[in-house]
Write a protein that holds these residues in place. Structure first.
Motif, PDB file in Angstrom:
ATOM      1  N   VAL A 112     -17.147  19.866  36.237  1.00 33.03           N
ATOM      2  CA  VAL A 112     -16.054  20.287  36.217  1.00 33.03           C
ATOM      3  C   VAL A 112     -15.521  20.979  35.289  1.00 33.03           C
ATOM      4  CG1 VAL A 112     -13.527  19.622  37.091  1.00 33.03           C
ATOM      5  CG2 VAL A 112     -15.535  18.140  37.838  1.00 33.03           C
ATOM      6  N   ALA A 113     -14.829  22.368  35.541  1.00 27.85           N
ATOM      7  CA  ALA A 113     -14.290  22.933  34.258  1.00 27.85           C
ATOM      8  C   ALA A 113     -12.695  22.971  34.419  1.00 27.85           C
ATOM      9  CB  ALA A 113     -14.832  24.566  34.483  1.00 27.85           C
ATOM     10  N   ALA A 114     -12.129  22.746  33.621  1.00 25.97           N
ATOM     11  CA  ALA A 114     -10.650  22.822  33.617  1.00 25.97           C
ATOM     12  C   ALA A 114     -10.133  24.291  33.501  1.00 25.97           C
ATOM     13  CB  ALA A 114     -10.134  22.042  32.143  1.00 25.97           C
ATOM     14  N   CYS A 115      -9.331  24.631  34.120  1.00 33.12           N
ATOM     15  CA  CYS A 115      -8.743  25.849  34.167  1.00 33.12           C
ATOM     16  C   CYS A 115      -7.030  25.899  34.164  1.00 33.12           C
ATOM     17  CB  CYS A 115      -9.120  26.682  35.449  1.00 33.12           C
ATOM     18  SG  CYS A 115      -8.580  28.254  35.510  1.00 33.12           S
ATOM     19  N   GLY A 116      -6.420  25.722  32.932  1.00 39.09           N
ATOM     20  CA  GLY A 116      -5.063  25.654  32.883  1.00 39.09           C
ATOM     21  C   GLY A 116      -4.376  24.369  33.486  1.00 39.09           C
ATOM     22  N   SER A 117      -3.121  24.134  33.261  1.00 39.46           N
ATOM     23  CA  SER A 117      -2.221  23.228  33.687  1.00 39.46           C
ATOM     24  C   SER A 117      -1.588  23.304  35.123  1.00 39.46           C
ATOM     25  CB  SER A 117      -1.488  22.853  32.662  1.00 39.46           C
ATOM     26  OG  SER A 117      -0.317  22.208  33.093  1.00 39.46           O
ATOM     27  N   SER A 118      -1.467  22.062  35.596  1.00 43.69           N
ATOM     28  CA  SER A 118      -0.850  22.429  37.013  1.00 43.69           C
ATOM     29  C   SER A 118       0.650  22.878  36.859  1.00 43.69           C
ATOM     30  CB  SER A 118      -0.777  20.895  37.777  1.00 43.69           C
ATOM     31  OG  SER A 118      -1.897  20.328  37.756  1.00 43.69           O
ATOM     32  N   THR A 119       1.277  22.506  35.648  1.00 40.73           N
ATOM     33  CA  THR A 119       2.638  22.884  35.404  1.00 40.73           C
ATOM     34  C   THR A 119       3.044  24.034  34.881  1.00 40.73           C
ATOM     35  OG1 THR A 119       2.475  21.739  33.307  1.00 40.73           O
ATOM     36  CG2 THR A 119       3.142  20.330  34.994  1.00 40.73           C
ATOM     37  N   ASP A 120       1.828  24.968  34.644  1.00 40.51           N
ATOM     38  CA  ASP A 120       2.262  26.301  34.046  1.00 40.51           C
ATOM     39  C   ASP A 120       1.210  27.169  34.259  1.00 40.51           C
ATOM     40  OD1 ASP A 120       2.260  28.303  32.367  1.00 40.51           O
ATOM     41  OD2 ASP A 120       1.527  27.177  30.432  1.00 40.51           O
ATOM     42  N   SER A 121       1.426  28.001  35.374  1.00 44.11           N
ATOM     43  CA  SER A 121       0.676  29.006  36.256  1.00 44.11           C
ATOM     44  C   SER A 121      -0.007  30.036  35.325  1.00 44.11           C
ATOM     45  CB  SER A 121       0.935  29.361  37.493  1.00 44.11           C
ATOM     46  OG  SER A 121       2.199  30.113  37.346  1.00 44.11           O
ATOM     47  N   ARG A 122       0.766  30.459  34.248  1.00 39.72           N
ATOM     48  CA  ARG A 122       0.474  31.157  33.336  1.00 39.72           C
ATOM     49  C   ARG A 122      -0.971  30.649  32.347  1.00 39.72           C
ATOM     50  NH1 ARG A 122       3.511  35.681  32.717  1.00 39.72           N
ATOM     51  NH2 ARG A 122       5.043  35.610  34.041  1.00 39.72           N
ATOM     52  N   SER A 123      -1.075  29.407  32.188  1.00 39.68           N
ATOM     53  CA  SER A 123      -2.332  29.174  31.330  1.00 39.68           C
ATOM     54  C   SER A 123      -3.337  28.900  32.505  1.00 39.68           C
ATOM     55  CB  SER A 123      -1.984  27.616  31.063  1.00 39.68           C
ATOM     56  OG  SER A 123      -1.824  26.787  32.157  1.00 39.68           O
ATOM     57  N   VAL A 124      -3.134  29.086  33.657  1.00 42.26           N
ATOM     58  CA  VAL A 124      -4.200  29.128  34.825  1.00 42.26           C
ATOM     59  C   VAL A 124      -4.807  30.667  34.671  1.00 42.26           C
ATOM     60  CG1 VAL A 124      -4.951  28.865  37.101  1.00 42.26           C
ATOM     61  CG2 VAL A 124      -3.250  27.506  36.460  1.00 42.26           C
ATOM     62  N   ALA A 125      -3.917  31.479  34.750  1.00 44.04           N
ATOM     63  CA  ALA A 125      -4.426  32.915  34.739  1.00 44.04           C
ATOM     64  C   ALA A 125      -5.118  33.185  33.209  1.00 44.04           C
ATOM     65  CB  ALA A 125      -3.011  34.052  34.834  1.00 44.04           C
ATOM     66  N   ALA A 126      -4.587  32.612  32.238  1.00 44.27           N
ATOM     67  CA  ALA A 126      -5.188  32.935  30.969  1.00 44.27           C
ATOM     68  C   ALA A 126      -6.771  32.332  30.835  1.00 44.27           C
ATOM     69  CB  ALA A 126      -4.304  32.141  29.799  1.00 44.27           C
ATOM     70  N   ALA A 127      -6.983  31.133  31.562  1.00 46.67           N
ATOM     71  CA  ALA A 127      -8.215  30.501  31.485  1.00 46.67           C
ATOM     72  C   ALA A 127      -9.266  30.979  32.550  1.00 46.67           C
ATOM     73  CB  ALA A 127      -8.135  29.295  31.678  1.00 46.67           C
ATOM     74  N   LEU A 128      -8.554  31.740  33.743  1.00 46.61           N
ATOM     75  CA  LEU A 128      -9.483  31.809  35.063  1.00 46.61           C
ATOM     76  C   LEU A 128     -10.750  32.780  34.714  1.00 46.61           C
ATOM     77  CD1 LEU A 128      -9.192  31.870  38.127  1.00 46.61           C
ATOM     78  CD2 LEU A 128      -8.386  34.166  38.114  1.00 46.61           C
ATOM     79  N   TYR A 129     -10.697  33.841  34.181  1.00 48.93           N
ATOM     80  CA  TYR A 129     -11.977  34.746  34.222  1.00 48.93           C
ATOM     81  C   TYR A 129     -13.183  34.050  33.353  1.00 48.93           C
ATOM     82  CZ  TYR A 129      -9.827  38.406  36.845  1.00 48.93           C
ATOM     83  OH  TYR A 129      -9.345  39.310  37.715  1.00 48.93           O
ATOM     84  N   ALA A 130     -12.672  33.343  32.259  1.00 45.20           N
ATOM     85  CA  ALA A 130     -13.783  32.606  31.382  1.00 45.20           C
ATOM     86  C   ALA A 130     -14.357  31.532  31.894  1.00 45.20           C
ATOM     87  CB  ALA A 130     -13.090  32.088  30.082  1.00 45.20           C
ATOM     88  N   ALA A 131     -13.453  30.911  32.871  1.00 45.05           N
ATOM     89  CA  ALA A 131     -14.104  29.564  33.725  1.00 45.05           C
ATOM     90  C   ALA A 131     -14.968  30.259  34.647  1.00 45.05           C
ATOM     91  CB  ALA A 131     -12.708  28.838  34.242  1.00 45.05           C
ATOM     92  N   LEU A 132     -14.561  31.175  35.545  1.00 45.23           N
ATOM     93  CA  LEU A 132     -15.597  31.597  36.400  1.00 45.23           C
ATOM     94  C   LEU A 132     -16.815  32.224  35.920  1.00 45.23           C
ATOM     95  CD1 LEU A 132     -13.291  34.086  38.663  1.00 45.23           C
ATOM     96  CD2 LEU A 132     -14.378  31.454  39.305  1.00 45.23           C
ATOM     97  N   ARG A 133     -16.858  32.714  34.610  1.00 41.50           N
ATOM     98  CA  ARG A 133     -17.938  33.107  34.077  1.00 41.50           C
ATOM     99  C   ARG A 133     -18.903  32.020  33.549  1.00 41.50           C
ATOM    100  NH1 ARG A 133     -19.080  38.554  31.930  1.00 41.50           N
ATOM    101  NH2 ARG A 133     -17.287  40.142  32.717  1.00 41.50           N
ATOM    102  N   GLN A 134     -18.172  31.080  33.073  1.00 40.88           N
ATOM    103  CA  GLN A 134     -18.650  29.750  32.669  1.00 40.88           C
ATOM    104  C   GLN A 134     -19.499  29.022  33.873  1.00 40.88           C
ATOM    105  OE1 GLN A 134     -16.098  26.875  31.142  1.00 40.88           O
ATOM    106  NE2 GLN A 134     -17.387  25.120  31.463  1.00 40.88           N
ATOM    107  N   LEU A 135     -18.919  29.126  35.159  1.00 40.47           N
ATOM    108  CA  LEU A 135     -19.634  28.390  36.195  1.00 40.47           C
ATOM    109  C   LEU A 135     -20.529  29.331  37.121  1.00 40.47           C
ATOM    110  CD1 LEU A 135     -16.459  26.182  37.398  1.00 40.47           C
ATOM    111  CD2 LEU A 135     -18.509  25.710  35.630  1.00 40.47           C
ATOM    112  N   GLU A 136     -20.503  30.630  36.927  1.00 37.92           N
ATOM    113  CA  GLU A 136     -21.048  31.378  37.830  1.00 37.92           C
ATOM    114  C   GLU A 136     -22.630  31.377  38.165  1.00 37.92           C
ATOM    115  OE1 GLU A 136     -20.642  35.420  36.846  1.00 37.92           O
ATOM    116  OE2 GLU A 136     -21.720  35.325  35.290  1.00 37.92           O
ATOM    117  N   ASN A 137     -23.124  30.568  37.404  1.00 37.53           N
ATOM    118  CA  ASN A 137     -24.769  30.086  37.845  1.00 37.53           C
ATOM    119  C   ASN A 137     -25.116  29.083  38.765  1.00 37.53           C
ATOM    120  OD1 ASN A 137     -25.993  32.539  36.536  1.00 37.53           O
ATOM    121  ND2 ASN A 137     -25.457  31.588  34.672  1.00 37.53           N
TER     122      ASN A 137
END
Ligand code: TXA
Ligand code: MG
Length: 338
Positions: A278-303
């Protein structure tokens, strides 16, 4: 093929010598990646057709997908656009420098390849000292698409740029991770009513408040080249938090039973609700933190074979959702639960 040089700088107080070298390379027709506040871009001299052609080739980008002109100062826009309306001037005042791209009627000063033959031109002034310093040092109009291979997630670190573009561009200025994490909002102000073409860091509500009118929305065709991860199938699960959790746990079990390598992308508070990777991608209370972490998380899990992704609400919800929908091969609407 060039060997790609990496220059490391302090993102907030970059070394002027590096900025000058990077700007000079761009002026000479080379391809140089640098951070903006949104994602890394590849800067190219817009007046140099051979360089622009090399850029399209390096990214594998369809020739009819136009580029965004990046300026160091808002007032420079008058040289490249037909007219700055009062509406556009108000938006520039409110949001530049920053992650809002405005589409103007063009003035026809740049090669056709830059605008894909359109009558309009997209322009923005990035809010990042490295980007601004390099554009200023180049002394030429600079176009800068996101620094990924066409169809891949945009890069938010220099390492992501190197993963896609090493050996295909001349240099990368590494100024650390970008802040916003997703691309700029694109707003067409070439007509009477402003039109949102791409959701991004500046929300529709913020723009409408400055315009004093509601906006039309007309999303860009999905890029001619569909977005993709290197291997994983992305399944987006939307609904209330409880129903999303239940659905992801269920999907996880059934994909795993079928022999798939499954990963989950979850808000950091909810990581413990899921089994396996499970990769963490930002906080439920702060959607800006989700945007900030999104692409790195997708690259981390893409395999993985399958990535199950929790849907996103909040201020940046529309922007994150638009991108997840592009990468998703399936969207599951979870019902019921809490
Ligand atoms: O945040 C960003 O905007 C990043 C950073 C590097 O500045 N740049 C970026 O560029 O996202 P790119 O090339 O990856 O995406 C530009 C988008 C494309 O979807 C393109 O079709 C659209 O802007 N675009 C460019 N010129 C346009 C125009 N005249 N009318 C409508 N859409 C346009
Ligand atoms: Mg892009």
């Amino acid at each position: 093929m060039p060997e790609t040089t990496v220059w490391r700088v302090d993102g907030s107080r970059p070394d002027n010598v590096v900025l000058s070298k990077a700007g000079a390379l761009i002026a000479r027709g080379r391809l140089v990646a640098f951070p903006t506040e949104t994602v890394y871009g590849i800067g190219v001299n817009a007046l140099d057709e051979a360089a622009v052609r090399a850029l399209f080739a390096a990214k594998g980008r369809p020739a009819d997908n136009p580029l965004i002109l990046h300026l160091a100062a808002p007032e420079d826009v008058t040289a490249y656009v037909g007219e700055v309306t009062a509406l556009a001037a108000g938006l520039m005042e409110a949001f530049w420098p920053g992650p809002l791209t405005l589409v103007f009627r063009g003035a026809g000063r740049l090669p056709r390849m830059v605008t894909g033959g359109l009558e309009t031109i997209a322009v923005r002034v990035p809010a990042h000292p490295v980007a601004l310093g390099i554009i200023r040092a180049a002394g030429v109009p600079v176009v800068a698409p996101s620094a990924n291979a066409s169809g891949r997630p945009s890069p938010t670190t220099a390492a992501h740029v190197m993963a896609d573009m090493a050996g295909k561009i001349d240099a990368v200025v590494d100024g650390g991770p970008t802040f916003v994490g997703i691309e700029s909002t694109i707003l067409d102000v070439s007509g009477d009513v402003p039109k949102i073409l791409r959701h991004g860091a500046v929300s529709v509500g913020e723009i409408a408040a400055v315009c004093g009118m509601s906006l039309q929305e007309e999303f860009l065709r999905k890029e001619q080249k569909p977005t993709s991860l290197s291997r994983a199938r992305l399944i987006l699960v939307e609904g209330t938090p409880g129903s999303v959790t239940d659905a992801i746990v269920r999907l996880h079990a059934s994909f795993t039973a079928d022999g798939n390598d499954v990963a989950v992308l979850a808000r950091e508070e909810r990581v413990g609700l899921y089994p396996g990777v499970v990769a963490a991608c930002g906080s439920s209370t702060d959607s800006r933190s989700v945007a900030a972490a999104l692409y790195a998380a997708l690259r981390q899990l893409e395999n993985a074979d399958v990535i199950l992704v929790e849907g996103v609400a909040g201020e940046m919800g529309a922007a994150v959702r638009q991108r997840l929908h592009e990468f998703a091969s399936q969207v599951v609407r979870a019902e019921g639960g809490s």
